[in-house]
Design an enzyme around this catalytic site. Sequence first.
Site, PDB file in Angstrom:
ATOM      1  N   HIS A 205       0.800  -1.226   0.000  1.00 47.32           N
ATOM      2  CA  HIS A 205       0.000   0.000   0.000  1.00 47.32           C
ATOM      3  C   HIS A 205       0.835   1.280   0.000  1.00 47.32           C
ATOM      4  O   HIS A 205       0.455   2.259  -0.626  1.00 47.32           O
ATOM      5  CB  HIS A 205      -1.000  -0.002   1.179  1.00 47.32           C
ATOM      6  CG  HIS A 205      -0.360   0.167   2.514  1.00 47.32           C
ATOM      7  ND1 HIS A 205       0.304  -0.856   3.150  1.00 47.32           N
ATOM      8  CD2 HIS A 205      -0.269   1.239   3.338  1.00 47.32           C
ATOM      9  CE1 HIS A 205       0.765  -0.416   4.300  1.00 47.32           C
ATOM     10  NE2 HIS A 205       0.430   0.864   4.439  1.00 47.32           N
TER      11      HIS A 205
ATOM     12  N   LYS B  54       5.929   5.486  -1.567  1.00 49.95           N
ATOM     13  CA  LYS B  54       6.842   6.305  -0.752  1.00 49.95           C
ATOM     14  C   LYS B  54       8.290   6.150  -1.209  1.00 49.95           C
ATOM     15  O   LYS B  54       9.156   6.906  -0.747  1.00 49.95           O
ATOM     16  CB  LYS B  54       6.696   5.950   0.735  1.00 49.95           C
ATOM     17  CG  LYS B  54       5.420   6.509   1.342  1.00 49.95           C
ATOM     18  CD  LYS B  54       5.395   6.318   2.836  1.00 49.95           C
ATOM     19  CE  LYS B  54       4.128   6.937   3.417  1.00 49.95           C
ATOM     20  NZ  LYS B  54       3.941   6.556   4.821  1.00 49.95           N
TER      21      LYS B  54
HETATM   22 FE   LIG Z   1      -0.010   5.371   2.914  1.00 47.53          FE
END
Ligand SMILES: [Fe+2]
Length: 327
Positions: free
Chosen positions: A190, A194
């Site tokens: 998920h 990043k």
């Molecule tokens: Fe997140």
Amino acid sequence: MRHSLARVIQAHGLATLEASSGAEALAMLESQGEVPLVISDIYMPEMDGVTFLREALRLYPDTAFVMLTGVAEVATAVECLKLGALDYISKPVLVEEVRARVDKALEKRDLVLQNRFYQQHLESRVRELDRRNKQSLINGVQTLVHALEAKDAYTSGHSTRVSRYAVKTAVQLGYTGERLEFLRLGGELHDIGKIGTREDILNKPGPLTPDEFEHIKGHAVLGERILAPALAESPTVLRIVRSHHERMDGCGFPDGLVGAQIPAEARIVAVVDAFDAMTTNRAYRPSRTPADAVDELRRCMKTHFDPEVVDAFQRAFNDVSALPISL
Ligand SMILES: [Fe+2]
């Protein structure tokens, strides 16, 4: 006639067995085992050829049957073909014809057996390839998760915990099989976007400026874009990655979806993601106790989280003191 037929076939290079009736032939097959080819008359004492054919084919479906037939028995011969005989030879029997029909029947049988072997082999090969594909996908997922964890120490273990929480919660909601598998993968992946978030922002100890927050928010869409080529056939996983920061009241990101517009799997990951974030140390704040975190989830039901998912999470982990799970 049976003896001379046997001699013709022996001269053709094949070993033979002889039986004088259907019953004797069945007894012989039982003691000798399956044979590749049977030539059988239609009119025989005790058991006629049609009955024999039916019985023998039931016991030995891979044996090739060729029926011997008189001129007046063409209809019966056709019935035999319908029952599964491969061919018939009309009397009077010609030596050349016997050889040709025997060869043809054996060839047909070989083709049937080869075809079946090929199909069975192919099916197990496809299964094996499918298994290997899934395994290499899982390995790829692990590689990506490790890449993210190397960059952001605080997410170490987070993805795996979220994945496990999500699966256990989904079981409470009745998810099974492939849907659980998607959720497991989606939980692992998920936050993968990043990878593209600046490290100084990711690890910033203080509160974020609006610009920095906007930058972080990009990880949902970026994650979906990174994974899209590899997971084109698993759109559920992509939806989890894109929508795990949506809120029930429509104030989430990236799309501002409201309530049931948010994919159900993403609503599950949103709850367990928030729980894990609250119960583990982050750069910008210390962790809360699991009981506090559950209170916070309940406080934010309807605005942030799907109440059914929060209930399911509590059912899945009713002993809050055992949380967070250790990896
Ligand atoms: Fe997140």
